[in-house]
Design a protein around this motif. Structure first.
Motif, PDB file in Angstrom:
ATOM      1  N   UNK A   1      75.614   3.430 -26.948  1.00 22.91           N
ATOM      2  CA  UNK A   1      75.400   2.660 -28.174  1.00 22.91           C
ATOM      3  C   UNK A   1      74.788   1.296 -27.854  1.00 22.91           C
ATOM      4  N   UNK A   2      75.287   0.639 -26.807  1.00 21.21           N
ATOM      5  CA  UNK A   2      74.751  -0.674 -26.439  1.00 21.21           C
ATOM      6  C   UNK A   2      73.295  -0.571 -25.993  1.00 21.21           C
ATOM      7  N   UNK A   3      72.986   0.467 -25.213  1.00 18.86           N
ATOM      8  CA  UNK A   3      71.607   0.661 -24.758  1.00 18.86           C
ATOM      9  C   UNK A   3      70.688   0.860 -25.961  1.00 18.86           C
ATOM     10  N   UNK A   4      71.111   1.699 -26.897  1.00 17.23           N
ATOM     11  CA  UNK A   4      70.292   1.937 -28.096  1.00 17.23           C
ATOM     12  C   UNK A   4      70.109   0.654 -28.899  1.00 17.23           C
ATOM     13  N   UNK A   5      71.171  -0.122 -29.030  1.00 17.35           N
ATOM     14  CA  UNK A   5      71.084  -1.377 -29.788  1.00 17.35           C
ATOM     15  C   UNK A   5      70.095  -2.340 -29.143  1.00 17.35           C
ATOM     16  N   UNK A   6      70.173  -2.464 -27.817  1.00 16.26           N
ATOM     17  CA  UNK A   6      69.264  -3.368 -27.103  1.00 16.26           C
ATOM     18  C   UNK A   6      67.818  -2.876 -27.171  1.00 16.26           C
ATOM     19  N   UNK A   7      67.627  -1.559 -27.010  1.00 17.53           N
ATOM     20  CA  UNK A   7      66.267  -1.019 -27.046  1.00 17.53           C
ATOM     21  C   UNK A   7      65.681  -1.083 -28.453  1.00 17.53           C
ATOM     22  N   UNK A   8      66.531  -0.955 -29.451  1.00 15.12           N
ATOM     23  CA  UNK A   8      66.054  -1.095 -30.829  1.00 15.12           C
ATOM     24  C   UNK A   8      65.499  -2.500 -31.058  1.00 15.12           C
TER      25      UNK A   8
END
Length: 748
Positions: A373-380
Motif C-alpha cells: 500500500x505504501x509503495x502504491x501511494x508513493x508511486x501514485x
C-alpha cells in the motif's frame, strides 16, 4: 416507514388472535406499563382503541417500534399467551437479523485509508486482495507461527493447509470442522482487512452462511470497557437496537470475532469457579472474555480471534483444540492484483508494478500488505507529477522508513519508549546478520533489553515453544529485509544510552562492515544498500522530523572513501580508472544525491560491465549515475542483456538533454537500451566510446543508437559486436550517421 408499518401489522395480527376478554385484559395491563424513554398511553386513548390495529398504532406512537413489540411480548407471556408471544418474538428476531445485516454491510463495506482525503470511501470488495493463509492444527501444542520471512512464499510443511477467508471454518482433511480459529499475523499483514472481508461476505449472504449471526468485537475499542455481560458485548455490535434474547439461543449458528486480541492485554489466568455461565451477568471484562474462550458461556458457538504472535502464549492457556491460521502476506500473483485494485487503471497499475518488480528488495517487501500500500501511494504521487517512473526519486530505504514511521504511529501511546527501544532492536538485528541468524532465543531478547511486551510485537514475530519444552520462545523479524534495514540503522543511529549486550557487544565500525562486504560477505549487499540510503540527507531529515530519532551523518566520509578506493584499487598504475561493479551504481542511487555521486565518480572515466543481466532497476541505477557523471569517457558492456521496458510506460520524448526530438524517434518501438541511450544524452556528457558487444541488440536498438549518434556532441567511436542487427537496423544507424551533428569517426 415501510418497516414500521410491517412491524405494526405483525403486532396488530397478533392482537387479533386474542379473544375479546383477553383483548380487554391486555389493554388493562397496558395502563400499568412503565417504559423508560417512552410515554404511557393515556386512559382515554386506550378506551377509544377498540380495534387491534388502532391499539397497535397507539402503542407504536407511545413506545416506538421496538418498545411496542417488547411490551406486547412481555404482556402476552404474562397472560400465558405463549404462542402469540413466540410469534411476535420470531418476527422481532427476523427483523433484527435483517437490520443487523444492513448495519454490518454499512459499517464494514466502506472504510477510509489513513492518509488521503481523496480516498475517503473505499469499498472492501474492490480493494481486498487475496492473502496467503496457512492453517495448522495445534491440538493443544503451539508450534511455530509468525516466523516466515515475508511469508508468502514460505514452505508450508506437512502439518499445514492453505486456506482462504471462505474456508477458515470448513472441515479440514480429517473431516473436523474447527470451532475456534486463531488468525495470526504481524502488524500490517492484513488481519483487520480479513475480518472486514468476512463480515461483508456474511452480510451480503455470499459466504459463511452457516452462521445466523457474526458479532465482531474491535479489541482496541473494547479495552476501555471495565465491566459487561455477554448480552451487553453483543449489543455493542449493534448499538442502535436492543438485542432480542432469542438471538443467542442457537449457539451453533453464532460466530464471535475478537479483532486485535493483543490490545486487551489480558493475562487470561483466572480460577474456573470465577467464570460466568449467565449471559446477563455483569462481571469484569476479562472474566466475560475468558468465559467465552473457555466455553463456559455459549460453548457451542464459534470463535475467530485475530492477534499478533505475542498473544499466542496467553491464548494457549485457555483454548483447547483450536486451529491456528497464519497470514503469510501477498503471494506473487496477489501483489500484482493489489496494484491493479489500488490504481483502478490498468496502464498505471502495470507501470507501477513493473517498477516495484524490477527492484528485488522492494518487491520482496511488498509481500507485506501495508508495504504494498505504501509503495502504491508513493508511486501514485510520482505518476501525478510525471509520465514516467524511470526517474522516480523514491528509494527502497525511503519506502522502508515510511513503514517504520507507520509502525511507530501504531505504538504512538508510548512513543518515547519506542525511540529508546529502537537502538536496542537495531543492535539485535545487526548481531543476527553478522552471525547469519534470523531467529533469536529469549535470553538474547533480554540481553539486548528488548523484553518489553508492548513494543516487541511491532517488530518481531514470536514462535511459542511446545508444552513441556524447557527452552523459551523464539523470535524473528517479520521480514529478512527488515532485519537488514534495522541492522544498517544500527551503524548510523545516534543513541545517548549505553548499548546493552556486555563485553561482546557489536561495535559500530562501518569500515569493518564495508571491508567484509568487499572481501567475502556478499550477503551483506542489502544491508550496505540500506546504509547508503539511510545516510542520504532526505533520510536524515525524515528520521529526525517524522520518526523522532537522529541519524549521524559522520559515516558519509567513510562510505565515500570506501567507494572511491574500491575502484582505484582495481586499476593498475597507468590504467584508466573504471567502475566494473554494478552494485556501486545501486549504492549511489540509494543515496540519491547528485553531489555525493559526483564526488565518488570524480576522476573515474570508464564503465566496464561484463555478462550481467541488467534488470530495469539495474538500468535505472546505471542511468542515474551516468546523468551525474560529466567525466565519463567510455562505456563498455560485454555479454550484457537488458530487461525490456514496458512500452506502455511512456518516457518523456524530449529526453534528458532537452534537445529537440529526433524526427523519427517516436515511430520506433521501445528498445531494451532506451534508458541507457537517453542517459548518455544528458547535458554535459563527454562520452567518446560506446561498446555494446554481444548484448543481443535488435532493430529497435538501432533506432535509439541512431538518435544518440545524431544528438551526441562528442561520441566518436561505436562498437557493436553483434550480428543480429539486420538490414533494417543498419539503415536506421545510417540515418543517424547522416545527420550533420553526428561526430562519429569509428564504427565497428
Amino acid at each position: 416507514m415501510a418497516e414500521e408499518e410491517h412491524a405494526f401489522g405483525v403486532l396488530s395480527q397478533a392482537l387479533q388472535g386474542l379473544t375479546l376478554q383477553d383483548f380487554q385484559e391486555f389493554k388493562t395491563k397496558l395502563l400499568e406499563v412503565q417504559v423508560a424513554g417512552g410515554w404511557n398511553i393515556p386512559k382515554d386513548l386506550l378506551e377509544k382503541a377498540t380495534q387491534p390495529c388502532t391499539l397497535a398504532s397507539c402503542m407504536g406512537k407511545s413506545y416506538g417500534e421496538d418498545g411496542a413489540m417488547d411490551v406486547a411480548i412481555g404482556l402476552l407471556e404474562e397472560m400465558n399467551q405463549r404462542d402469540l408471544a413466540e410469534e411476535l418474538l420470531g418476527e422481532k428476531v427476523k427483523e433484527y437479523q435483517q437490520k443487523y445485516r444492513e448495519h454490518v454491510a454499512q459499517k464494514f463495506l466502506w472504510y477510509r485509508e489513513v492518509t488521503s482525503c481523496l480516498r475517503e470511501n473505499l469499498s472492501i470488495s474492490s480493494r481486498y486482495t487475496t492473502l496467503a493463509i496457512a492453517r495448522r492444527k495445534h491440538g493443544g501444542e503451539h508450534k511455530a507461527v509468525g516466523t516466515s520471512q515475508g511469508g508468502a512464499n514460505s514452505s508450508n510443511g506437512p502439518a499445514t493447509t492453505v486456506v482462504t477467508t471462505q474456508t477458515l471454518f470448513k472441515p479440514n482433511e480429517d473431516g473436523q470442522t474447527p470451532q475456534v480459529v486463531v488468525l495470526v499475523g504481524a502488524p500490517g499483514m492484513g488481519k483487520t482487512m480479513t475480518v472486514r472481508k468476512v463480515m461483508v461476505e456474511w452480510a451480503e449472504g455470499t459466504r459463511h452462511t452457516q452462521f445466523d449471526y457474526i458479532f465482531c468485537m474491535d479489541c482496541k475499542d473494547l479495552a476501555s470497557t471495565k465491566e459487561a455481560s455477554t448480552v451487553e458485548l453483543v449489543s455493542k455490535c449493534y448499538p442502535h437496537n436492543r438485542t432480542p434474547g432469542k438471538v443467542l439461543d442457537d449457539q451453533k449458528k453464532i460466530l464471535f470475532i475478537f479483532d486485535g486480541f493483543e490490545a486487551l492485554g489480558f493475562s487470561l489466568i483466572q480460577p474456573k469457579d470465577e467464570l460466568s455461565s449467565n449471559l446477563r451477568e455483569v462481571k469484569p471484562l476479562e472474566t466475560i472474555v475468558l468465559s467465552l474462550l473457555k466455553r463456559a458461556i455459549l460453548p457451542e458457538s464459534s470463535l475467530l480471534i485475530t492477534t499478533r504472535p505475542t498473544a499466542l502464549q496467553s491464548l494457549g492457556r485457555c483454548l483447547e483444540g483450536e486451529c491456528h491460521a497464519e497470514i503469510l502476506g501477498f503471494p506473487a500473483a496477489s501483489r500484482q492484483e493489489f496494484f491493479h485494485r489500488y490504481f483502478e487503471n490498468n496502464n498505471k497499475a502495470d507501470v507501477a508494478f513493473r517498477f516495484a518488480r524490477s527492484n528485488e528488495v522492494l518487491y520482496s517487501l511488498c509481500a507485506i500488505p501495508i508495504v504494498s500500500w505504501m509503495v502504491c501511494t508513493l508511486l501514485e504521487q510520482e505518476l501525478s507529477k510525471q509520465k514516467s517512473l524511470v526517474e522516480c526519486s523514491k528509494t527502497t530505504t525511503q519506502v522502508t522508513m515510511s513503514y517504520l514511521s507507520w509502525l511507530m504511529k501504531t505504538g504512538r501511546d508510548n512513543l518515547q519508549d519506542l525511540q529508546r527501544f529502537l537502538p536496542k532492536l537495531c543492535s539485535l538485528a545487526a548481531d543476527g546478520i553478522w552471525k547469519h541468524k534470523v531467529q533469536f532465543e529469549e535470553d538474547e531478547i533480554k540481553e539486548h533489553g528488548l523484553d518489553q511486551p508492548d513494543l516487541l510485537p511491532l517488530f518481531l514475530n514470536e514462535k511459542v515453544s511446545r508444552k513441556g519444552v524447557d527452552r523459551g520462545n523464539v523470535y524473528s523479524f517479520t521480514h529478512l529485509h527488515l532485519q537488514e534495514f534495522f541492522a544498517a540503522m544500527f551503524y548510523v543511529l545516534e543513541d545517548n544510552e549505553e548499548m546493552v549486550g556486555g563485553s561482546g557487544a557489536l561495535q559500530k565500525d562501518i569500515s569493518v562492515l564495508l571491508e567484509n562486504y568487499s572481501k567475502s560477505r556478499k550477503d551483506l549487499n542489502s544491508m550496505v544498500r540500506f546504509l547508503f540510503g539511510l545516510e542520504s540527507q532526505k533520510s536524515i531529515e525524515y528520521a529526525d522530523e517524522v520518526i523522532g530519532c537522529r541519524i549521524s551523518p559522520q559515516a558519509r566520509g567513510d562510505m565515500l572513501r570506501w567507494l572511491q578506493g574500491r575502484h582505484v584499487g582495481t586499476s593498475h598504475p597507468g590504467q584508466v580508472l573504471k567502475v566494473s561493479e554494478l552494485d556501486t551504481f545501486h549504492f549511489l542511487l540509494e543515496m540519491n544525491e547528485k553531489s555525493f555521486t559526483q564526488s565518488v565518480l570524480g576522476g573515474l572515466t570508464d564503465i566496464d560491465l561484463q555478462n550481467s543481466k541488467l534488470s530495469l532497476c539495474d538500468q535505472m541505477a546505471l542511468s542515474f549515475c551516468i546523468r551525474q557523471w560529466d567525466e565519463l569517457r567510455c562505456v563498455t558492456l560485454r555479454g550484457c542483456s537488458f530487461e525490456l521496458q514496458d512500452p506502455r510506460e511512456e518516457v518523456p520524448r524530449s529526453g534528458a538533454s532537452g534537445a529537440s526530438e529526433h524526427p523519427y524517434a517516436h515511430k520506433e518501438p521501445h528498445a531494451p537500451i532506451q534508458l541507457l541511450c537517453r542517459a548518455l544524452r544528458h547535458p554535459g556528457s563527454h562520452l567518446r566510446v560506446l561498446r555494446l558487444q554481444w548484448c543481443q541488440l535488435d532493430e529497435s536498438c538501432c533506432a535509439e543508437l541512431g538518435v544518440l549518434l545524431a544528438q551526441h556532441p562528442s561520441l566518436a567511436q561505436l562498437e557493436l559486436g553483434d550480428g543480429a542487427l539486420g538490414d533494417a537496423g543498419v539503415r536506421l544507424l545510417c540515418e543517424g550517421l547522416q545527420q550533420p551533428s553526428c561526430c562519429l569517426r569509428v564504427l565497428r
